[in-house]
Motif scaffolding. Structure first.
Motif, PDB file in Angstrom:
ATOM      1  N   LEU A   1       8.343   3.700   2.643  1.00 50.22           N
ATOM      2  CA  LEU A   1       7.792   4.104   3.921  1.00 50.22           C
ATOM      3  C   LEU A   1       9.110   4.008   5.172  1.00 50.22           C
ATOM      4  CD1 LEU A   1       4.542   1.797   4.896  1.00 50.22           C
ATOM      5  CD2 LEU A   1       5.149   4.346   5.175  1.00 50.22           C
TER       6      LEU A   1
ATOM      7  N   LEU B   1       0.940   0.881   9.901  1.00 53.78           N
ATOM      8  CA  LEU B   1       0.348   1.748   9.142  1.00 53.78           C
ATOM      9  C   LEU B   1      -0.513   0.969   7.692  1.00 53.78           C
ATOM     10  CD1 LEU B   1       4.143   3.457   8.435  1.00 53.78           C
ATOM     11  CD2 LEU B   1       2.290   3.906   9.738  1.00 53.78           C
TER      12      LEU B   1
ATOM     13  N   TRP C   1       4.371   9.931   5.746  1.00 58.09           N
ATOM     14  CA  TRP C   1       4.767   9.175   5.351  1.00 58.09           C
ATOM     15  C   TRP C   1       3.607   8.402   4.120  1.00 58.09           C
ATOM     16  CZ3 TRP C   1       5.787   7.224  11.142  1.00 58.09           C
ATOM     17  CH2 TRP C   1       6.955   8.269  11.316  1.00 58.09           C
ATOM     18  N   VAL C   2       2.732   7.491   4.672  1.00 60.68           N
ATOM     19  CA  VAL C   2       1.420   7.532   3.977  1.00 60.68           C
ATOM     20  C   VAL C   2       1.238   7.657   2.972  1.00 60.68           C
ATOM     21  CG1 VAL C   2      -1.091   6.519   4.017  1.00 60.68           C
ATOM     22  CG2 VAL C   2       0.535   6.245   6.121  1.00 60.68           C
TER      23      VAL C   2
ATOM     24  N   ARG D   1       2.819  10.681  10.440  1.00 61.96           N
ATOM     25  CA  ARG D   1       2.344   9.281   9.759  1.00 61.96           C
ATOM     26  C   ARG D   1       1.688   9.863   8.248  1.00 61.96           C
ATOM     27  NH1 ARG D   1       1.287   5.510  13.501  1.00 61.96           N
ATOM     28  NH2 ARG D   1      -0.488   4.859  12.366  1.00 61.96           N
TER      29      ARG D   1
END
Length: 120
Positions: free
Chosen positions: A45, A37, A109-110, A106
């Motif tokens: 995260l 990531l 999360w980022v 994803r």
């Protein structure tokens, strides 16, 4: 260090910090999947990944999530999985890998890891 009953273990790796989020010590990865990531707050995260992994695997008896983030030149190498007391169903690693590859998760999360100045 503890955060709401979660241990946050910090070590120094070759390229920077290694952060492990675990409920139980020592942290143990009986089942694991990995991904990379981009940079962001590692604690955010780890908690985001742990929450989503728990949602997928909460029916697995004896499962305790573990998320380990290792600094890389491009961001973070994520090892997600956990401790399992008992038999590990054969599809478990694949379920975790599918979660880690889910583009919408994803992205979330980022985004969360970069909120309010969260950095590597």
């Amino acid at each position: 260090m503890r955060n709401r009953n979660w241990h946050i273990l910090r070590e120094e790796g070759d390229l920077g910090p290694v952060i492990t989020l675990t409920r139980e010590r020592p942290a143990r990865l009986d089942v694991v999947a990995e991904t990379d990531l981009p940079p962001g707050d590692p604690i955010r995260l780890a908690h985001q990944i742990r929450q989503d992994m728990w949602r997928v695997l909460q029916s697995m008896r004896g499962f305790s999530p573990v998320v380990r983030l290792t600094a890389t030149a491009a961001g973070w190498r994520v090892a997600a999985g956990g401790r399992v007391l008992g038999k590990i169903p054969p599809a478990t690693a694949g379920q975790i890998q599918a979660l880690l590859e889910n583009q919408s998760k994803r992205s979330r999360w980022v985004a969360q890891a970069n909120r309010r100045g969260g950095q590597k």
